[in-house]
Motif scaffolding. Structure first.
Motif, PDB file in Angstrom:
ATOM      1  N   ASP A  11       0.815  -1.222   0.000  1.00 28.72           N
ATOM      2  CA  ASP A  11       0.000   0.000   0.000  1.00 28.72           C
ATOM      3  C   ASP A  11       0.847   1.270   0.000  1.00 28.72           C
ATOM      4  OD1 ASP A  11      -2.294  -1.600   0.209  1.00 28.72           O
ATOM      5  OD2 ASP A  11      -2.315  -1.447   2.408  1.00 28.72           O
ATOM      6  N   TYR A  12       2.079   1.176   0.479  1.00 29.72           N
ATOM      7  CA  TYR A  12       2.871   2.388   0.675  1.00 29.72           C
ATOM      8  C   TYR A  12       3.128   3.159  -0.617  1.00 29.72           C
ATOM      9  CZ  TYR A  12       3.538   0.778   5.428  1.00 29.72           C
ATOM     10  OH  TYR A  12       3.317   0.381   6.722  1.00 29.72           O
ATOM     11  N   SER A  13       3.317   2.474  -1.719  1.00 27.64           N
ATOM     12  CA  SER A  13       3.555   3.193  -2.980  1.00 27.64           C
ATOM     13  C   SER A  13       2.331   4.009  -3.384  1.00 27.64           C
ATOM     14  CB  SER A  13       3.967   2.230  -4.095  1.00 27.64           C
ATOM     15  OG  SER A  13       2.960   1.267  -4.308  1.00 27.64           O
ATOM     16  N   PHE A  14       1.136   3.512  -3.110  1.00 28.63           N
ATOM     17  CA  PHE A  14      -0.080   4.280  -3.391  1.00 28.63           C
ATOM     18  C   PHE A  14      -0.154   5.503  -2.483  1.00 28.63           C
ATOM     19  CE2 PHE A  14      -1.389  -0.026  -4.698  1.00 28.63           C
ATOM     20  CZ  PHE A  14      -1.749   0.238  -6.009  1.00 28.63           C
ATOM     21  N   ILE A  15       0.113   5.299  -1.187  1.00 27.35           N
ATOM     22  CA  ILE A  15       0.049   6.387  -0.223  1.00 27.35           C
ATOM     23  C   ILE A  15       1.024   7.505  -0.618  1.00 27.35           C
ATOM     24  CG2 ILE A  15       0.458   7.006   2.200  1.00 27.35           C
ATOM     25  CD1 ILE A  15      -0.411   4.018   2.830  1.00 27.35           C
ATOM     26  N   CYS A  16       2.188   7.132  -1.133  1.00 27.63           N
ATOM     27  CA  CYS A  16       3.188   8.129  -1.529  1.00 27.63           C
ATOM     28  C   CYS A  16       2.695   9.054  -2.637  1.00 27.63           C
ATOM     29  CB  CYS A  16       4.475   7.443  -1.985  1.00 27.63           C
ATOM     30  SG  CYS A  16       5.406   6.739  -0.618  1.00 27.63           S
ATOM     31  N   SER A  17       1.726   8.614  -3.415  1.00 26.25           N
ATOM     32  CA  SER A  17       1.205   9.438  -4.510  1.00 26.25           C
ATOM     33  C   SER A  17       0.137  10.433  -4.046  1.00 26.25           C
ATOM     34  CB  SER A  17       0.621   8.554  -5.617  1.00 26.25           C
ATOM     35  OG  SER A  17      -0.593   7.942  -5.185  1.00 26.25           O
ATOM     36  N   PHE A  18      -0.321  10.340  -2.807  1.00 28.07           N
ATOM     37  CA  PHE A  18      -1.419  11.189  -2.344  1.00 28.07           C
ATOM     38  C   PHE A  18      -1.030  12.655  -2.134  1.00 28.07           C
ATOM     39  CE2 PHE A  18      -3.690   7.293  -0.254  1.00 28.07           C
ATOM     40  CZ  PHE A  18      -3.948   6.780  -1.512  1.00 28.07           C
ATOM     41  N   PRO A  19       0.077  12.972  -1.445  1.00 34.77           N
ATOM     42  CA  PRO A  19       0.433  14.395  -1.288  1.00 34.77           C
ATOM     43  C   PRO A  19       0.847  14.991  -2.633  1.00 34.77           C
ATOM     44  CG  PRO A  19       1.664  13.010   0.274  1.00 34.77           C
ATOM     45  CD  PRO A  19       1.002  12.104  -0.707  1.00 34.77           C
ATOM     46  N   PRO A  35       9.374  14.702  -2.505  1.00 40.33           N
ATOM     47  CA  PRO A  35       8.161  13.883  -2.496  1.00 40.33           C
ATOM     48  C   PRO A  35       8.261  12.738  -1.488  1.00 40.33           C
ATOM     49  CG  PRO A  35       9.517  13.278  -4.374  1.00 40.33           C
ATOM     50  CD  PRO A  35      10.219  14.425  -3.675  1.00 40.33           C
ATOM     51  N   LEU A  36       7.114  12.333  -1.000  1.00 42.07           N
ATOM     52  CA  LEU A  36       7.045  11.244  -0.035  1.00 42.07           C
ATOM     53  C   LEU A  36       7.554   9.958  -0.680  1.00 42.07           C
ATOM     54  CD1 LEU A  36       6.130  10.319   2.788  1.00 42.07           C
ATOM     55  CD2 LEU A  36       3.852   9.934   1.829  1.00 42.07           C
ATOM     56  N   GLU A  42       6.813   4.139   5.313  1.00 41.36           N
ATOM     57  CA  GLU A  42       6.869   2.830   5.969  1.00 41.36           C
ATOM     58  C   GLU A  42       7.580   2.928   7.315  1.00 41.36           C
ATOM     59  OE1 GLU A  42       7.634  -1.825   4.839  1.00 41.36           O
ATOM     60  OE2 GLU A  42       8.697  -0.305   3.663  1.00 41.36           O
ATOM     61  N   GLY A  43       8.673   3.681   7.379  1.00 45.20           N
ATOM     62  CA  GLY A  43       9.385   3.865   8.642  1.00 45.20           C
ATOM     63  C   GLY A  43       8.504   4.538   9.681  1.00 45.20           C
ATOM     64  N   ASN A  44       7.776   5.562   9.254  1.00 43.89           N
ATOM     65  CA  ASN A  44       6.871   6.251  10.155  1.00 43.89           C
ATOM     66  C   ASN A  44       5.745   5.328  10.599  1.00 43.89           C
ATOM     67  OD1 ASN A  44       4.114   8.027  10.218  1.00 43.89           O
ATOM     68  ND2 ASN A  44       5.814   9.090  11.206  1.00 43.89           N
ATOM     69  N   VAL A  61      -6.660   1.461  -2.712  1.00 45.85           N
ATOM     70  CA  VAL A  61      -6.292   2.274  -1.559  1.00 45.85           C
ATOM     71  C   VAL A  61      -6.527   3.739  -1.902  1.00 45.85           C
ATOM     72  CG1 VAL A  61      -4.389   3.014  -0.070  1.00 45.85           C
ATOM     73  CG2 VAL A  61      -4.615   0.612  -0.711  1.00 45.85           C
ATOM     74  N   THR A  62      -7.341   4.416  -1.078  1.00 45.99           N
ATOM     75  CA  THR A  62      -7.695   5.807  -1.371  1.00 45.99           C
ATOM     76  C   THR A  62      -7.480   6.746  -0.183  1.00 45.99           C
ATOM     77  OG1 THR A  62      -9.987   5.219  -0.905  1.00 45.99           O
ATOM     78  CG2 THR A  62      -9.334   5.251  -3.199  1.00 45.99           C
ATOM     79  N   GLY A  63      -7.049   6.219   0.964  1.00 43.38           N
ATOM     80  CA  GLY A  63      -6.774   7.062   2.109  1.00 43.38           C
ATOM     81  C   GLY A  63      -5.955   6.319   3.142  1.00 43.38           C
TER      82      GLY A  63
END
Length: 160
Positions: A11-19, A35-36, A42-44, A61-63
């Motif tokens: 999921d982390y690669s999707f989350i990185c695209s959100f900001p 960029p994130l 993942e560390g956080n 994954v949307t949020g």
């Protein structure tokens, strides 16, 4: 309509695209560098409680959000709230936050859920207020350019 579940490594690669810019990332994760990256989030996430994603009706994954600074039977803090740009204003954020409130109330069994929202994030302040979070204090935050920003501390009672 939406489903929440614990975050998975993929999921982390999707989350990185959100900001979408440095300001959005600062609101979500003030210590991250834009960029994130997967390593940053993942560390956080590994240092947080209940890292959670919300999925759309197609399972995408949307949020994302998590909890931190847990004090047994007392309080914890909501952190790293971010949504995919295409899902902002659709009710998805409310569903995600309500899920995080339920986790804090039912799984962590705390009395209050706290958050810090930057004074420059008017949309976020109004949103959290609409959900029942009440401001109770201020903290000083240093912005990315060294400017001073007020962090508005908010909380919601989970005993009701």
């Amino acid at each position: 309509m939406y489903q929440c579940r614990p975050v998975l490594a993929e999921d982390y690669s999707f989350i990185c695209s959100f900001p979408q810019n440095a300001e959005e990332l600062f609101y979500m994760f003030p210590t991250a560098v834009y960029p994130l990256t997967v390593d940053q989030i993942e560390g956080n996430s590994n240092s947080r409680l209940k890292p959670t994603v919300i999925l759309n009706h197609s399972g995408q994954v949307t949020g994302y959000s998590n909890l931190y600074n847990y004090e047994e039977a007392e309080r914890c803090w909501l952190g790293n709230v971010i949504l995919s740009p295409g899902y902002r204003g659709t009710g998805l954020a409310e569903a995600l936050i309500n899920n995080m409130i339920a986790i804090a109330r039912n799984e962590l069994v705390v009395k209050t859920l706290h958050l810090c929202c930057h004074s420059t994030n008017t949309r976020g302040l109004l949103f959290y207020s609409k959900l029942g979070f009440k401001p109770y204090d201020l903290t000083k935050i240093t912005g990315k350019q060294g400017e001073l920003i007020a962090g508005i501390l908010m909380r919601i009672s989970l005993n009701d």
